[in-house]
Design a protein around this motif. Structure first.
Motif, mmCIF file in Angstrom:
data_model
loop_
_atom_site.group_PDB
_atom_site.id
_atom_site.type_symbol
_atom_site.label_atom_id
_atom_site.label_comp_id
_atom_site.label_asym_id
_atom_site.label_seq_id
_atom_site.Cartn_x
_atom_site.Cartn_y
_atom_site.Cartn_z
ATOM 1 N N UNK A 120 0.835 -1.186 0.000
ATOM 2 C CA UNK A 120 0.000 0.000 0.000
ATOM 3 C C UNK A 120 0.877 1.247 0.000
ATOM 4 N N UNK A 121 0.383 2.289 -0.642
ATOM 5 C CA UNK A 121 1.017 3.610 -0.581
ATOM 6 C C UNK A 121 -0.061 4.637 -0.257
ATOM 7 N N UNK A 122 0.227 5.479 0.710
ATOM 8 C CA UNK A 122 -0.740 6.498 1.127
ATOM 9 C C UNK A 122 -0.593 7.738 0.255
ATOM 10 N N UNK A 123 -1.718 8.238 -0.208
ATOM 11 C CA UNK A 123 -1.730 9.474 -1.016
ATOM 12 C C UNK A 123 -1.755 10.688 -0.083
ATOM 13 N N UNK A 124 -1.085 11.775 -0.450
ATOM 14 C CA UNK A 124 -0.256 11.946 -1.661
ATOM 15 C C UNK A 124 1.030 11.118 -1.574
ATOM 16 N N UNK A 125 1.461 10.640 -2.725
ATOM 17 C CA UNK A 125 2.574 9.699 -2.772
ATOM 18 C C UNK A 125 3.888 10.429 -2.618
ATOM 19 N N UNK A 126 4.723 9.922 -1.707
ATOM 20 C CA UNK A 126 6.075 10.431 -1.532
ATOM 21 C C UNK A 126 7.003 9.696 -2.488
ATOM 22 N N UNK A 127 7.810 10.405 -3.258
ATOM 23 C CA UNK A 127 8.671 9.805 -4.272
ATOM 24 C C UNK A 127 9.631 8.770 -3.706
ATOM 25 N N UNK A 128 10.267 9.095 -2.571
ATOM 26 C CA UNK A 128 11.212 8.152 -1.968
ATOM 27 C C UNK A 128 10.516 6.876 -1.503
ATOM 28 N N UNK A 129 9.327 7.062 -0.929
ATOM 29 C CA UNK A 129 8.587 5.891 -0.467
ATOM 30 C C UNK A 129 8.138 5.034 -1.647
ATOM 31 N N UNK A 130 7.727 5.675 -2.748
ATOM 32 C CA UNK A 130 7.328 4.940 -3.947
ATOM 33 C C UNK A 130 8.491 4.099 -4.470
ATOM 34 N N UNK A 131 9.667 4.735 -4.527
ATOM 35 C CA UNK A 131 10.821 4.000 -5.051
ATOM 36 C C UNK A 131 11.174 2.809 -4.141
ATOM 37 N N UNK A 132 11.071 3.030 -2.828
ATOM 38 C CA UNK A 132 11.381 1.957 -1.886
ATOM 39 C C UNK A 132 10.403 0.792 -2.047
ATOM 40 N N UNK A 133 9.112 1.110 -2.228
ATOM 41 C CA UNK A 133 8.114 0.057 -2.383
ATOM 42 C C UNK A 133 8.300 -0.684 -3.713
ATOM 43 N N UNK A 134 8.654 0.053 -4.764
ATOM 44 C CA UNK A 134 8.921 -0.584 -6.058
ATOM 45 C C UNK A 134 10.127 -1.518 -5.951
ATOM 46 N N UNK A 135 11.178 -1.049 -5.250
ATOM 47 C CA UNK A 135 12.382 -1.875 -5.070
ATOM 48 C C UNK A 135 12.063 -3.149 -4.287
ATOM 49 N N UNK A 136 11.228 -3.001 -3.257
ATOM 50 C CA UNK A 136 10.815 -4.176 -2.479
ATOM 51 C C UNK A 136 10.047 -5.153 -3.362
ATOM 52 N N UNK A 137 9.177 -4.596 -4.222
ATOM 53 C CA UNK A 137 8.428 -5.451 -5.141
ATOM 54 C C UNK A 137 9.341 -6.191 -6.104
ATOM 55 N N UNK A 138 10.393 -5.512 -6.558
ATOM 56 C CA UNK A 138 11.335 -6.156 -7.482
ATOM 57 C C UNK A 138 12.067 -7.320 -6.806
ATOM 58 N N UNK A 139 12.376 -7.128 -5.525
ATOM 59 C CA UNK A 139 13.023 -8.230 -4.806
ATOM 60 C C UNK A 139 12.107 -9.459 -4.770
ATOM 61 N N UNK A 140 10.826 -9.206 -4.532
ATOM 62 C CA UNK A 140 9.861 -10.305 -4.518
ATOM 63 C C UNK A 140 9.795 -10.969 -5.893
ATOM 64 N N UNK A 141 9.756 -10.142 -6.953
ATOM 65 C CA UNK A 141 9.687 -10.684 -8.304
ATOM 66 C C UNK A 141 10.948 -11.474 -8.656
ATOM 67 N N UNK A 142 12.099 -10.982 -8.204
ATOM 68 C CA UNK A 142 13.359 -11.695 -8.464
ATOM 69 C C UNK A 142 13.358 -13.063 -7.768
ATOM 70 N N UNK A 143 12.887 -13.073 -6.517
ATOM 71 C CA UNK A 143 12.824 -14.344 -5.798
ATOM 72 C C UNK A 143 11.840 -15.294 -6.469
ATOM 73 N N UNK A 144 10.701 -14.719 -6.945
ATOM 74 C CA UNK A 144 9.717 -15.551 -7.618
ATOM 75 C C UNK A 144 10.282 -16.120 -8.910
ATOM 76 N N UNK A 145 11.024 -15.308 -9.648
ATOM 77 C CA UNK A 145 11.622 -15.773 -10.893
ATOM 78 C C UNK A 145 12.680 -16.841 -10.621
ATOM 79 N N UNK A 146 13.492 -16.619 -9.576
ATOM 80 C CA UNK A 146 14.507 -17.596 -9.222
ATOM 81 C C UNK A 146 13.852 -18.916 -8.790
ATOM 82 N N UNK A 147 12.778 -18.790 -8.003
ATOM 83 C CA UNK A 147 12.053 -19.986 -7.573
ATOM 84 C C UNK A 147 11.463 -20.720 -8.764
#
Length: 427
Positions: A120-147
């Motif tokens: 979840x991201x609370x509006x109005x969206x903070x740019x740094x928080x958005x990037x952090x959440x996207x990066x966290x999502x990428x880690x999940x996707x990388x683990x899913x791809x590796x799995x």
């Protein structure tokens, strides 16, 4: 002298092109979409925009995004509804879903998680928080791809193992046929009695073997052996031993010797087993040993000379039903050098029968772990006194199955049955 050969220049390899992550931004506000998209594009992502859940769903069907950033409150289809539809789309890859919301109540968060949202991201969206959440999502996707890659590798490995198993199973089936061919006749009638043979392996192949050979005019040689262990190595040992007791190659049969006329006859079986014992210890590189019973049946008189090497005692059932189990016991073959093997005799009368069984019968356990033993065999034979030949073995196996509570036995089962019926005519 300087070389005049042209020099091949080595250029550094270009790094492999890394495919950009595709992010779908869904919001009915054009301004909000542009704010989010500009940041994501600047960070190196491939961005697609949609102004409603319906449009976003069509895009997901055509081009599945890696990450979705969707507003919660939208007309026509809410972010929650779109998330549910997104999760129901069939795909071999996972999509990370982030909901944009001004809601912060725990019930609202639980509703979003139940719908399939990852973050979840609370509006109005903070740019740094958005990037952090996207990066966290990428880690999940990388683990899913590796799995996924590891699962694919495991799947291919399992397929290869299955192919190997099928190949091995096919080879073992052929080996079983070859081993069964060592006992080509399970019933044979002689001028002096009937012979029945039983051979049943606990697996595809086993270490038991039974058979017979011509032991000279009016004599029949019988043998039963049981190699230690189970499976392929025991079966290979059994196949090799079969050559030393061959009924077709008398010159190779260690239980036979030539008489003065050049014909083959039974030699003293105790000495024959001693020869085999030394041969196994000297020439065969194996950890296996085996039990053995040799018998020379006089088809005219019914006198049987036997030599026992650790095999269960022979069973004699008289015509009146009396049962005798006696023998010298002996030491298994292939364990120790210099062992003597004694001979003993059994006199069969017309109608009597001689039964030689492997320890797969005597040591067969029931559900409580109790072995059948010699007393159990006697009980079986009393119940089956009217059966003879292959029918006796078939009935014996049925009773053994009932005792064990299963048709699968922990050890190979084999047997030799000779029923003495002296020939009354001229040879």
């Amino acid at each position: 002298m300087p070389s005049t050969l042209p020099v091949k220049l080595q250029y550094p390899q270009q790094p492999e092109k890394v495919e950009k992550r595709r992010i779908l931004v869904v919001d009915d506000s054009k301004l909000q979409r542009k704010i989010l998209s500009s940041s994501l594009i600047r960070w190196g992502y491939d961005v697609i925009e949609a102004d409603s859940g319906d449009v976003a769903l069509d895009i997901c069907i055509a081009h599945r995004p890696d990450i979705v950033v969707s507003d919660w409150i939208m007309p026509s289809m809410t972010g929650i509804e779109f998330c549910k539809e997104f999760r129901e789309l069939t795909s071999d890859s996972y999509g990370y879903f982030i909901l944009l919301t001004s809601k912060s109540e725990k019930n609202d968060v639980a509703e979003g998680l139940d719908a399939g949202a990852d973050d979840f991201l609370t509006k109005p969206v903070n740019g740094n928080e958005l990037r952090a959440r996207i990066t966290a999502g990428e880690r999940i996707l990388d683990m899913q791809r590796e799995l996924k890659q590891k699962n694919a590798m495991i799947g291919e490995t399992l397929k290869e193992l299955q192919r190997l198993y099928d190949s091995l199973d096919s080879d073992l089936m052929e080996a079983k046929k070859l081993q069964q061919s060592l006992v080509p006749e399970q019933f044979k009638r002689f001028e002096g009695g009937d012979l029945s043979l039983l051979l049943r392996s606990s697996g595809h192949v086993g270490g038991d073997l039974v058979g017979y050979f011509d032991a000279g005019e009016g004599h029949l040689g019988l043998y039963a052996l049981d190699v230690s262990g189970h499976g392929i190595s025991s079966a290979l040992m059994t196949a090799r031993l079969a050559g030393y007791l061959s009924g077709s190659a008398q010159d190779q049969n260690i239980a036979l010797e030539k008489d003065v006329n050049g014909s083959y006859r039974a030699r003293p079986f105790g000495a024959a087993i001693e020869t085999l014992n030394e041969l196994v210890l000297d020439e065969m590189e194996t950890e296996h040993y085996f039990t053995l019973m040799l018998a020379d049946v006089n088809l005219d008189s019914g006198l049987v000379r036997l030599a026992q090497a650790g095999h269960p005692h022979p069973v004699v059932q008289r015509t009146d039903g009396a049962i005798e189990q006696n023998g010298s016991g002996g030491f298994p073959v292939g364990l120790m050098s210099g062992v003597d093997f004694e001979e003993f005799e059994v006199q069969l009368n017309p109608g009597d029968r001689l039964l030689i069984l492997s320890d797969g019968v005597t040591e067969c356990p029931n559900a409580e772990g109790e072995m059948l033993g010699e007393a159990g065999i006697e009980g079986f034979l009393r119940d089956l006194s009217d059966s003879s030949g292959p029918e006796l073995f078939e009935s014996l196996m049925w009773k053994l199955c009932e005792f064990a509570g299963s048709s699968e036995f922990p050890d190979d089962v084999s047997g030799v049955l000779f029923e003495f019926r002296p020939y009354t005519g001229e040879r």
